[in-house]
Scaffold this motif. Structure first.
Motif, PDB file in Angstrom:
ATOM      1  N   GLU A  16     -41.534 -36.710 -27.429  1.00 11.04           N
ATOM      2  CA  GLU A  16     -40.793 -37.593 -28.337  1.00 11.04           C
ATOM      3  C   GLU A  16     -39.350 -37.133 -28.551  1.00 11.04           C
ATOM      4  O   GLU A  16     -39.033 -35.969 -28.409  1.00 11.04           O
ATOM      5  CB  GLU A  16     -41.529 -37.689 -29.681  1.00 11.04           C
ATOM      6  N   ASN A  17     -38.495 -38.110 -28.893  1.00  9.64           N
ATOM      7  CA  ASN A  17     -37.087 -37.785 -29.088  1.00  9.64           C
ATOM      8  C   ASN A  17     -36.476 -38.733 -30.102  1.00  9.64           C
ATOM      9  O   ASN A  17     -35.982 -39.805 -29.754  1.00  9.64           O
ATOM     10  CB  ASN A  17     -36.347 -37.883 -27.755  1.00  9.64           C
ATOM     11  N   PHE A  18     -36.512 -38.328 -31.367  1.00  7.07           N
ATOM     12  CA  PHE A  18     -35.995 -39.208 -32.405  1.00  7.07           C
ATOM     13  C   PHE A  18     -34.501 -39.031 -32.617  1.00  7.07           C
ATOM     14  O   PHE A  18     -33.907 -39.705 -33.433  1.00  7.07           O
ATOM     15  CB  PHE A  18     -36.772 -39.014 -33.702  1.00  7.07           C
ATOM     16  N   CYS A  19     -33.932 -38.098 -31.897  1.00  7.80           N
ATOM     17  CA  CYS A  19     -32.498 -37.871 -32.056  1.00  7.80           C
ATOM     18  C   CYS A  19     -31.713 -39.099 -31.605  1.00  7.80           C
ATOM     19  O   CYS A  19     -30.710 -39.455 -32.184  1.00  7.80           O
ATOM     20  CB  CYS A  19     -32.072 -36.630 -31.285  1.00  7.80           C
ATOM     21  N   MET A  20     -32.194 -39.748 -30.566  1.00  9.44           N
ATOM     22  CA  MET A  20     -31.521 -40.964 -30.128  1.00  9.44           C
ATOM     23  C   MET A  20     -31.582 -42.010 -31.243  1.00  9.44           C
ATOM     24  O   MET A  20     -30.593 -42.634 -31.586  1.00  9.44           O
ATOM     25  CB  MET A  20     -32.158 -41.528 -28.869  1.00  9.44           C
ATOM     26  N   PHE A  21     -32.749 -42.184 -31.834  1.00  8.18           N
ATOM     27  CA  PHE A  21     -32.887 -43.196 -32.880  1.00  8.18           C
ATOM     28  C   PHE A  21     -32.078 -42.855 -34.123  1.00  8.18           C
ATOM     29  O   PHE A  21     -31.668 -43.726 -34.863  1.00  8.18           O
ATOM     30  CB  PHE A  21     -34.357 -43.367 -33.266  1.00  8.18           C
ATOM     31  N   SER A  22     -31.900 -41.563 -34.350  1.00  7.69           N
ATOM     32  CA  SER A  22     -31.144 -41.207 -35.547  1.00  7.69           C
ATOM     33  C   SER A  22     -29.652 -41.379 -35.297  1.00  7.69           C
ATOM     34  O   SER A  22     -28.845 -41.199 -36.184  1.00  7.69           O
ATOM     35  CB  SER A  22     -31.446 -39.767 -35.962  1.00  7.69           C
ATOM     36  N   GLY A  23     -29.317 -41.762 -34.075  1.00  2.53           N
ATOM     37  CA  GLY A  23     -27.913 -41.984 -33.774  1.00  2.53           C
ATOM     38  C   GLY A  23     -27.144 -40.694 -33.624  1.00  2.53           C
ATOM     39  O   GLY A  23     -25.929 -40.669 -33.760  1.00  2.53           O
ATOM     40  N   ASN A  24     -27.856 -39.617 -33.340  1.00  2.14           N
ATOM     41  CA  ASN A  24     -27.194 -38.327 -33.197  1.00  2.14           C
ATOM     42  C   ASN A  24     -27.067 -38.009 -31.708  1.00  2.14           C
ATOM     43  O   ASN A  24     -27.953 -37.445 -31.089  1.00  2.14           O
ATOM     44  CB  ASN A  24     -28.020 -37.255 -33.923  1.00  2.14           C
ATOM     45  N   GLU A  25     -25.946 -38.408 -31.170  1.00  4.31           N
ATOM     46  CA  GLU A  25     -25.786 -38.346 -29.730  1.00  4.31           C
ATOM     47  C   GLU A  25     -25.815 -36.899 -29.224  1.00  4.31           C
ATOM     48  O   GLU A  25     -26.365 -36.598 -28.165  1.00  4.31           O
ATOM     49  CB  GLU A  25     -24.476 -39.022 -29.342  1.00  4.31           C
ATOM     50  N   LEU A  78     -24.257 -51.851 -30.344  1.00  3.73           N
ATOM     51  CA  LEU A  78     -23.505 -51.787 -31.593  1.00  3.73           C
ATOM     52  C   LEU A  78     -24.365 -51.173 -32.687  1.00  3.73           C
ATOM     53  O   LEU A  78     -23.862 -50.476 -33.567  1.00  3.73           O
ATOM     54  CB  LEU A  78     -23.045 -53.181 -32.023  1.00  3.73           C
ATOM     55  N   VAL A  79     -25.648 -51.457 -32.613  1.00  2.38           N
ATOM     56  CA  VAL A  79     -26.549 -50.904 -33.616  1.00  2.38           C
ATOM     57  C   VAL A  79     -26.611 -49.380 -33.482  1.00  2.38           C
ATOM     58  O   VAL A  79     -26.562 -48.653 -34.473  1.00  2.38           O
ATOM     59  CB  VAL A  79     -27.950 -51.539 -33.496  1.00  2.38           C
ATOM     60  N   PHE A  80     -26.669 -48.925 -32.251  1.00  2.00           N
ATOM     61  CA  PHE A  80     -26.667 -47.479 -32.036  1.00  2.00           C
ATOM     62  C   PHE A  80     -25.399 -46.854 -32.618  1.00  2.00           C
ATOM     63  O   PHE A  80     -25.434 -45.842 -33.313  1.00  2.00           O
ATOM     64  CB  PHE A  80     -26.760 -47.159 -30.541  1.00  2.00           C
ATOM     65  N   LEU A  81     -24.303 -47.531 -32.345  1.00  6.61           N
ATOM     66  CA  LEU A  81     -23.014 -47.063 -32.855  1.00  6.61           C
ATOM     67  C   LEU A  81     -23.038 -46.966 -34.381  1.00  6.61           C
ATOM     68  O   LEU A  81     -22.603 -45.981 -34.978  1.00  6.61           O
ATOM     69  CB  LEU A  81     -21.962 -48.071 -32.412  1.00  6.61           C
ATOM     70  N   ALA A  82     -23.560 -48.006 -34.994  1.00  8.79           N
ATOM     71  CA  ALA A  82     -23.596 -48.028 -36.453  1.00  8.79           C
ATOM     72  C   ALA A  82     -24.495 -46.914 -36.980  1.00  8.79           C
ATOM     73  O   ALA A  82     -24.180 -46.249 -37.967  1.00  8.79           O
ATOM     74  CB  ALA A  82     -24.089 -49.384 -36.945  1.00  8.79           C
ATOM     75  N   ARG A  83     -25.603 -46.691 -36.305  1.00  2.45           N
ATOM     76  CA  ARG A  83     -26.512 -45.629 -36.745  1.00  2.45           C
ATOM     77  C   ARG A  83     -25.822 -44.274 -36.681  1.00  2.45           C
ATOM     78  O   ARG A  83     -25.934 -43.455 -37.589  1.00  2.45           O
ATOM     79  CB  ARG A  83     -27.757 -45.595 -35.859  1.00  2.45           C
ATOM     80  N   SER A  84     -25.117 -44.055 -35.576  1.00  2.00           N
ATOM     81  CA  SER A  84     -24.522 -42.738 -35.406  1.00  2.00           C
ATOM     82  C   SER A  84     -23.434 -42.502 -36.440  1.00  2.00           C
ATOM     83  O   SER A  84     -23.058 -41.368 -36.717  1.00  2.00           O
ATOM     84  CB  SER A  84     -23.958 -42.599 -33.994  1.00  2.00           C
ATOM     85  N   GLY A 142     -37.579 -45.581 -34.269  1.00  2.00           N
ATOM     86  CA  GLY A 142     -37.687 -44.703 -35.425  1.00  2.00           C
ATOM     87  C   GLY A 142     -38.174 -45.447 -36.665  1.00  2.00           C
ATOM     88  O   GLY A 142     -38.253 -44.884 -37.755  1.00  2.00           O
ATOM     89  N   PHE A 143     -38.533 -46.708 -36.497  1.00  2.00           N
ATOM     90  CA  PHE A 143     -38.962 -47.521 -37.637  1.00  2.00           C
ATOM     91  C   PHE A 143     -40.157 -46.870 -38.342  1.00  2.00           C
ATOM     92  O   PHE A 143     -40.239 -46.846 -39.572  1.00  2.00           O
ATOM     93  CB  PHE A 143     -39.348 -48.914 -37.145  1.00  2.00           C
ATOM     94  N   LEU A 144     -41.069 -46.329 -37.546  1.00  2.00           N
ATOM     95  CA  LEU A 144     -42.257 -45.726 -38.144  1.00  2.00           C
ATOM     96  C   LEU A 144     -41.905 -44.523 -39.014  1.00  2.00           C
ATOM     97  O   LEU A 144     -42.613 -44.194 -39.958  1.00  2.00           O
ATOM     98  CB  LEU A 144     -43.228 -45.273 -37.050  1.00  2.00           C
ATOM     99  N   GLN A 145     -40.810 -43.882 -38.655  1.00  2.00           N
ATOM    100  CA  GLN A 145     -40.423 -42.684 -39.393  1.00  2.00           C
ATOM    101  C   GLN A 145     -39.449 -43.001 -40.518  1.00  2.00           C
ATOM    102  O   GLN A 145     -39.124 -42.145 -41.319  1.00  2.00           O
ATOM    103  CB  GLN A 145     -39.752 -41.681 -38.439  1.00  2.00           C
ATOM    104  N   ALA A 146     -38.916 -44.245 -40.545  1.00  5.48           N
ATOM    105  CA  ALA A 146     -37.779 -44.542 -41.412  1.00  5.48           C
ATOM    106  C   ALA A 146     -38.159 -44.781 -42.867  1.00  5.48           C
ATOM    107  O   ALA A 146     -37.297 -44.901 -43.732  1.00  5.48           O
ATOM    108  CB  ALA A 146     -37.013 -45.743 -40.878  1.00  5.48           C
ATOM    109  N   GLY A 147     -39.444 -44.902 -43.127  1.00  2.00           N
ATOM    110  CA  GLY A 147     -39.854 -45.099 -44.506  1.00  2.00           C
ATOM    111  C   GLY A 147     -39.609 -46.500 -45.042  1.00  2.00           C
ATOM    112  O   GLY A 147     -39.649 -46.723 -46.242  1.00  2.00           O
ATOM    113  N   MET A 148     -39.334 -47.463 -44.145  1.00  2.63           N
ATOM    114  CA  MET A 148     -39.086 -48.829 -44.613  1.00  2.63           C
ATOM    115  C   MET A 148     -40.331 -49.662 -44.336  1.00  2.63           C
ATOM    116  O   MET A 148     -40.306 -50.635 -43.582  1.00  2.63           O
ATOM    117  CB  MET A 148     -37.869 -49.404 -43.886  1.00  2.63           C
ATOM    118  N   THR A 149     -41.396 -49.270 -44.982  1.00  5.55           N
ATOM    119  CA  THR A 149     -42.702 -49.816 -44.617  1.00  5.55           C
ATOM    120  C   THR A 149     -42.756 -51.337 -44.670  1.00  5.55           C
ATOM    121  O   THR A 149     -43.257 -51.992 -43.761  1.00  5.55           O
ATOM    122  CB  THR A 149     -43.774 -49.234 -45.551  1.00  5.55           C
TER     123      THR A 149
END
Ligand SMILES: Cc1cc2nc3c(=O)[nH]c(=O)nc-3n(C[C@H](O)[C@H](O)[C@H](O)COP(=O)(O)OP(=O)(O)OC[C@H]3O[C@@H](n4cnc5c(N)ncnc54)[C@H](O)[C@@H]3O)c2cc1C
Ligand SMILES: Cc1cc2nc3c(=O)[nH]c(=O)nc-3n(C[C@H](O)[C@H](O)[C@H](O)COP(=O)(O)OP(=O)(O)OC[C@H]3O[C@@H](n4cnc5c(N)ncnc54)[C@H](O)[C@@H]3O)c2cc1C
Ligand code: SF4
Ligand code: SF4
Ligand code: SF4
Lengths: 528, 425, 427
Positions: free
Chosen positions: B203-212, B91-97, B342-349
């Protein structure tokens, strides 16, 4: 708990007996006319049919075949309620659907029957119906749209009471049961009541006495020696699913029968009802047979009902005014009766019973008209135009309201105590201090009635423990009382679960019992 | 222009579509085991149980726009401990996308864009020619300065090689010498391997960005590259999520591939067992203590405990049985480090460090001086929380320690060694 | 994609990772039987850590019984079908000893099975009878029986555990009991979970910080009770260190789920079994089970793909409804893996009594599968389903572990018996 039974006398202008929607409605109506009242209930608000119904705000269409008068009444009243109490109502819209095997002629006539009642009824294609409600059976052959809606009776009753308390200091006393009347010279002089918590006796002296006892109205009338209330009882049983299955109210398009209405109630759906004559009001509860019938019948309309997770079942009793000897209780008029008891030689007593949740306001209006007239109060009824206020402490009964509130407040210190329905600590605190009927020893049942606590899939098995702990922390309890209340609460919740424990609910129940009995030993509380 | 709004998802409906067989969200007992064991609990006032209940209560608007979905690393620990096996991460993936591109954490989006920007599929945007240049450049230097390795190879685009080896961009981009230990290992075991100038990145941040769609595109490029070279094994080096995104993506998108996907860790173990990598722990005279971080992306979410056992086998061989202290919990039950998703890239330190506190406690409880992990995200995150919470441990790659044990770790390959380890060389 | 199917072989496959499953693996280990165990989180995740043998007796499960061994004798005469009545007492005793012995070796010491039940504390402030308890909980029981002064301490942000509640409910029986609330170090804001506190206490620094606060909270009192948070994988050590740091005697009281003791047990087993040579496939369910004359094949799959396990014999320890060993539908109760016949009340109307806390308990809790004297499940004809299939744990019929307070008892004793029979079968 250790208080000694005491005697107490209360004076009021009007005593209203029965804290269902009708009693609550009368309380508010009279307060708006400047008349001071005391509302009592032997248990609590909505302890009778008002807490055991389908929550359907009838557009009237259900009655177009059997009772045109009721149909019109429903249409009018539902329109008024949508205006004055929108916070208690969800305008879901309704569907009437016929499935293979149902009478085609009956289905065909439906539209033309709605017309004289003034009910907007639109035929729609079966594919449209299934688009609106994907879970509908593919064996549909006829469908209509009607302006049905749903209503939260708890919220409604609470708001009526809260408004009356606010307007002129009228008050509500839960756990106060009427036992007898003292009658003299064609008048009731006093009502003798018992506080069911403390067992103390309370004498209420009032100018007027209103019997809004619903199905119990006949018993109450008998206490005043009135023989003109003759009721039969019809029990209806409903089940609550874990999920909301449809957005609309879905009615089976056939002569009223078992399991033919599915009403969404916020986050759940309610399936019902059955109809069974009963003689005894004390033993009313769902039976396995009734549950099975509802599920079986409902499945024809919505196949997913066969595999849905159910979390609760409950029964309510419809008082039927004994007149015609009808074969089917559903065919008996759903109208109400207001008896002024003048034929019984009493001039300050009346009984209002029957009717529907949908018409509660009208019932209250008619009753209040009679009382006002007797009291020479000429103020007209205002309830059809005056909106119900938004009283904060009453808002917690609405499904999904507390999580929304909690989420917005975003306060990490405001912990969720009921995780299923997401009721935060602050809601519990507010209910304890401010909600109508708040008292020193409000127990879990009373809190649950005024909120969604315990209404989710765990049915209170976890939150009962967490709320109890919180109440101990708050200093609300100092001894074993908290545990006893907790056990009683679980026992009470169980009544509504007993017949529907299968599937996921069997797992939930096993976990609950392991906790409550295996660990905490609530089944042995008295043994130590 | 108006702020883009986040469309509202009907989570309940989606949940039904997502989970046709069993494990439905409806069967949740609201017991809280998931929340109790989730490091993201409390962040943004949320936790997995609340997420499920809110979905069930139809709070679609709130969930659709909750920032918490970027704090949940989709590590699936909640599912692991749930008696009903309920998987919130889907569901989280869904919400991200569902978030408009502009609203998503810019860092993750940018990484995904960069991946798509070159044929390298590198999240740092390093183009193929630069990669080839860096590899050759470093290789030359090693051949020159390290006589032992004067014949070292780093084959590029070698058709028919057994292993197609991928590389996390961080090495060629910012610490190129870190590639060398890996090459040396291949050299020592005599592996038939190659890099590819295209789609070499891990690496593949596209999955984390929810961009299927982008996720699919990246995987497609990588699959094509392997097929083109006709390699038998796509060998994932020490990078957790790259394995998962590839392996999971291939299944998810129903792609046909006729090569195997393997993680380097399993080969380390195999080569040690076969005697091809003659490592030992004799160097660890001072009994320096090590622990291991199980990346959820290859352990819990993919291979399961078998690869965790391999990691332990390798670690014990490298540092000595008595110098290995397991983190608790571990293997499939391990906590995510908090750098994933993607937490490391998300800027939510701040949130990321809150999440990482559990990892920090886990590491601190072992008292180990070093954490070994075959995952770049884990590596960075554990270093960061170590500094933040005042820890005194270091984080090292397996390849570093393998070469150290074999006595072949070059001067420039010791970035992650503390003085205690340096002394052991 | 090219995948390698994973395949394991064993002499015994244990299905289920509740107390019965774990106990079976331990007993098999002690008998040198090559074992594979498969099972996901079930009821064990919620347990208190107390190991009950027998706490109350049918028909009305009234006041707790003091001597469970004598209780077993009574049970034998009144309710011989009860699984515990089909196993010699000496074996039950050995089973408990082996089980708690194993736990002790692994860092979770237990009191050894004695002659009588202890009365132990619950988070509601009631007392319950149990046979063995974790060492971390023992002082509470002795302090209570000796009526020593004690402070129960709870934590801000920990829901469902109120020290005022415990004190309020025990004050008549334990006048020297007081209570207070403190904040857990570095966790002052919002909700906190016992699991998080327990893991934090594995770190020496957290212990030092908490110790300072506890000393202040205890005042003059020398014994303190905490919710069960004293470490996750080394509770004995954490408690010892906390006692040294504070100079106090410290004990734990189990909390409501999600709680620490169950997770402790599960993680410990998951940690140690592989080291001891047991093939453990945690957090997975067996999808299909094929039993044949000379062996059985288990089919399951994890996120990586299909797994098969071939075993000469099988112990079915899949628990009840909560764990999925039994399934209840609107039409009745079934056993999902092999569709074994389930002994059950005639109709759903009889599953539950009218009142939840009815002293006699609910009939549904006695439903379950039937076994022969060798603990082999019976088929529809009352004959063993197969010579190599055995069953253990609360899936068995004719016991109400909840009311009888015999959950661990049934699980451990029947697992012992089943493994004994497996050994006979294998030789
Ligand atoms: C199964 C079922 C489904 C229904 N569905 C719908 C629907 O979908 N839509 C709709 O519009 N209507 C519906 N109804 C009808 C509706 O619920 C009732 O008409 C309405 O709730 C009646 O309210 P009331 O206040 O008159 O009576 P009640 O709610 O029954 O209130 C009577 C109160 O009197 C109290 N009382 C009794 N004896 C004493 C005493 N001695 N002393 C003090 N207090 C006493 C009781 O505790 C009770 O709270 C349904 C009814 C049933 C039974
Ligand atoms: C809230 C709570 C408190 C408790 N407190 C106590 C206590 O204080 N004292 C005490 O003695 N006992 C207690 N118990 C009971 C105890 O934990 C066990 O439930 C009991 O001993 C039964 O053990 P079991 O192994 O037979 O079944 P379970 O513990 O139910 O285990 C069954 C296992 O089988 C697995 N399984 C099911 N189907 C499959 C399949 N197809 N494939 C693989 N695996 C499968 C399940 O996932 C589960 O792991 C408590 C239980 C609960 C729920
Ligand atoms: S662990 Fe599973 S069953 Fe328990 S609350 Fe979380 S999702 Fe629900
Ligand atoms: S996937 Fe990981 S981070 Fe996300 S809710 Fe589950 S346990 Fe928490
Ligand atoms: S960074 Fe490591 S632990 Fe964290 S999500 Fe990736 S693999 Fe999991």
């Amino acid at each position: 708990m250790t208080e000694k039974p005491t005697e107490q006398t209360i004076e009021t202008e009007v005593l209203i007996i029965g804290g269902g929607v009708t009693g609550a409605g009368i309380m508010r109506d009279l307060s708006l006319r400047g008349i001071q009242t005391l509302l009592i209930d032997k248990k609590d608000l909505c302890a009778g049919a008002s807490g055991g119904n389908h929550g359907l705000l009838h557009s009237g269409s259900r009655y177009v075949f059997s009772d045109l008068h009721s149909a019109i009444e429903c249409r009018r009243e539902s329109t008024i309620l949508k205006h004055i109490a929108p916070q208690c109502i969800e305008e879901t819209g309704g569907l009437f659907v016929a499935v293979a095997g149902d009478d085609p002629e009956f289905a065909e006539n439906f539209g033309s029957k709605c017309e004289p009642a003034g009910i907007e009824c639109t035929p729609i294609s079966t594919s449209k119906a299934r688009e609106l409600e994907p879970l509908l059976s593919d064996r549909l052959f006829k469908a209509y749209r009607v302006p049905d809606a749903t209503v939260d009776p708890f919220h409604l009753a609470l708001l009526n009471v809260a408004h009356a308390e606010m307007v002129n200091g009228s008050s509500f006393r839960p756990h106060t049961e009427i036992l007898s009347f003292i009658c003299k010279n064609g008048k009731i002089e006093a009502a003798i009541c018992r506080d069911n918590r403390t067992q103390s006796t309370i004498t209420v002296r009032a100018g007027q006495y209103v019997n809004a006892g619903g199905a119990w109205a006949m018993d109450i009338a008998h206490m005043a020696n009135c023989k003109d209330v003759n009721l039969l009882y019809s029990k209806g049983t409903l089940l609550v699913s874990h999920d909301r299955l449809t957005t609309h109210v879905v009615n089976r398009l056939r002569p009223p029968g078992d399991g033919d209405i599915l009403v969404p109630g916020g986050t759940v759906s309610v399936l019902g009802t059955t109809s069974l004559r009963v003689d005894d009001l004390t033993t009313v509860k769902p039976t396995v047979a009734e549950i099975d019938i509802n599920v079986r019948e409902g499945t024809a309309m919505i196949p997913a009902l066969a595999t849905a997770r159910y979390i609760r079942a409950f029964s309510g009793v419809r008082p039927l005014l004994q007149s015609a000897d009808n074969a089917d209780d559903r065919e008996v008029t759903r109208g109400f009766a207001l008896l002024d008891h003048s034929s019984q030689n009493l001039s300050n007593f009346c009984t209002i019973t029957g009717g529907k949740l949908t018409t509660y306001r009208l019932m209250a209006e008619k009753t209040s008209d009679l009382i006002a007239e007797r009291m020479h109060n000429s103020k007209p009824c205002q309830t059809h135009t005056t909106s119900l206020p938004d009283e904060e402490s009453c808002r917690w009964t609405e499904p999904g309201a507390s999580p929304k509130y909690w989420y917005r407040a975003n306060d990490p210190e405001d912990m969720i105590l009921c995780e299923c329905e997401m009721v935060p600590q602050s809601a519990i605190d507010e209910i304890i201090t401010d909600a109508p009927g708040a008292e020193d020893e409000m127990n879990l049942e009373a809190i649950a009635l005024r909120s969604r606590a315990g209404k989710g899939p765990c049915q209170g098995s976890f939150c009962g423990i967490r709320i109890t702990s919180h109440l101990y922390d708050r200093g609300h309890y100092h001894d074993k009382t908290g545990l006893i209340h907790m056990r009683d609460f679980f026992n009470e919740r169980f009544k509504g679960m007993r017949t529907i424990i299968w599937g996921q609910q069997a797992a939930q129940m096993e976990l609950a019992e392991a906790l409550h009995c295996g660990l905490l030993g609530l089944n042995n509380l008295e043994d130590d | 222009m108006a702020e883009p709004t986040i469309p509202t998802i009907n989570f309940k409906e989606k949940a039904e579509e997502l989970l046709p067989q069993g494990a439905s969200f409806e069967s949740c007992l609201t017991c809280g085991l998931c929340s109790s064991g989730c490091p993201a609990s409390g962040i943004e006032n949320m936790d997995p149980r609340k997420f499920i209940r809110m979905a069930m209560l139809g709070m679609d608007e709130e969930l659709s726009s909750s920032k918490w979905i970027w704090a949940c690393t989709q590590c699936k620990r909640c599912q692991h401990v749930c008696p009903m096996s309920i998987d919130i991460s889907q569901l989280v993936f869904l919400a991200r996308s569902n978030w408009p591109q502009e609203k998503k954490p810019a860092g993750i989006v940018r990484s995904c864009q960069l991946i798509q920007s070159t044929d390298s599929t590198s999240a740092m945007g390093l183009p193929p020619e630069d990669f080839v240049f860096v590899v050759n450049d470093v290789l030359e230097e090693v051949r020159e300065l390290q006589p032992k390795f004067k014949n070292l190879e780093a084959p590029m685009d070698k058709k028919g090689a057994h292993f197609f080896v991928n590389q996390n961009s961080r090495e060629p981009m910012s610490e190129p010498d870190e590639m060398v230990p890996l090459w040396k290992i291949f050299d020592i075991v005599g592996a038939d391997w190659t890099y590819s100038s295209k789609a070499w990145a891990a690496e593949n941040f596209c999955m984390f960005s929810g961009n299927e769609k982008a996720w699919f595109e990246v995987i497609r490029k990588r699959v094509d590259a392997v097929n083109k070279l006709g390699c038998e094994v796509w060998l994932n080096t020490e990078c957790g999520h790259s394995y998962y995104t590839m392996w999971n993506g291939i299944n998810r998108f129903g792609m046909e591939v006729d090569f195997k996907l393997e993680s380097l860790v399993t080969y380390y173990a195999r080569w040690i067992r076969e005697g091809k990598l003659p490592v030992n722990s004799d160097w660890n005279r001072k009994n320096i203590k090590f622990t291991v971080q199980d990346p959820c992306m290859i352990v819990r979410k993919a291979y399961g405990d078998s690869i965790a056992e391999d990691m332990r086998f390798v670690t014990k061989a490298l540092v000595g049985e008595e110098n290995f202290i397991d983190m608790q919990p571990n293997r499939s039950a391990n906590y995510c480090c908090g750098g994933g998703g993607g937490f490391l890239q998300a800027g939510m330190t701040e949130h990321r460090r809150t999440y990482g506190k559990r990892k920090f406690d886990q590491i601190a409880a072992t008292g180990a001086a070093y954490v070994l992990t075959p995952c770049h995200n884990c590596h960075s995150q554990m270093e960061d929380i170590g500094h933040h919470y005042g820890g005194s441990y270091g984080v090292v790659h397996f390849w570093t320690l393998i070469c150290l044990s074999l006595g072949v770790l070059g001067e420039n390959e010791r970035t992650y060694l503390g003085p205690d380890l340096l002394e052991c060389i | 994609m090219i995948e390698e199917a994973r395949h394991f072989t064993a002499e015994l496959a244990v299905i289920g990772s509740g107390l019965a499953g774990f106990a079976a693996s331990i007993f098999a280990l002690n008998r040198n039987i090559k074992t594979a165990q498969i099972g996901n989180t079930g009821a064990i995740a919620y347990t208190t850590g107390y190991l009950d043998l027998l706490g109350s007796l049918a028909p009305d499960y009234a006041a707790s019984i003091e001597d469970p061994w004598q209780g077993l004798e009574l049970l034998r005469s009144s309710y011989p079908e009860h699984p515990l009545c089909r196993i010699p007492q000496t074996d039950i005793h050995t089973a408990f000893e082996q089980f708690t012995g194993f736990l002790g070796e692994c860092g979770i010491s237990y009191s050894s099975p004695g002659k009588t039940n202890a009365r132990v504390l619950t988070p509601a402030g009631t007392l319950k009878p149990t046979l063995c308890m974790p060492a971390t909980m023992q002082i509470g029981t002795t302090a209570f029986s000796r009526q020593e002064p004690c402070v129960i301490i709870d934590f801000k942000g920990l829901k469902g555990f109120s020290s005022s509640q415990i004190a309020a409910n025990l004050k008549d029986q334990w006048p020297e009991l007081r209570n207070t609330t403190i904040e857990f170090p570095d966790m002052s804001l919002g909700e906190i979970y016992p699991e998080v506190m327990a893991r934090a206490l594995e770190v020496p620094e957290t212990r030092e910080k908490l110790a300072k606060i506890l000393v202040g909270a205890a005042g003059e009192t020398k014994i303190i009770g905490l919710p069960a948070i004293l470490g996750m994988h080394s509770p004995d050590l954490v408690r010892k260190e906390m006692e040294q740091l504070t100079g106090l005697e410290i004990f734990e009281i189990p909390t409501m789920p999600p709680s620490v003791p169950g997770i402790r047990l599960r993680e410990m087993f998951e940690q140690l079994f592989p080291q001891k040579g047991i093939t453990l496939i945690p957090q997975q369910k067996v999808d299909k089970l094929k039993i044949e004359q000379d062996g059985a094949r288990l089919f399951l799959s994890d996120s990586f793909g299909p797994i098969t396990v071939d075993a000469k014999s099988v112990i079915l320890a899949t628990g009840r409804f909560l764990s999925g060993g039994l399934e209840a539908s609107i039409d009745g109760i079934t056993e999902p893996l092999l569709n074994l016949p389930v002994t059950q009340p005639g109709s759903r109307e009889e599953w539950y009594r009218e009142k939840y806390t009815d002293r006699r308990g609910h009939e549904i809790n006695k439903a379950g599968i039937e076994v022969d004297a060798s603990f082999r499940p019976l088929d529809n004809n009352g004959a063993p389903y197969s010579n190599n299939l055995f069953a253990a744990g609360v899936i068995l019929a004719h016991q109400d572990w909840i009311r009888g307070r015999c959950g661990a008892g049934v699980a451990i004793a029947t697992a012992y018996k089943a493994v004994e029979e497996v050994e006979k079968y294998l030789s």
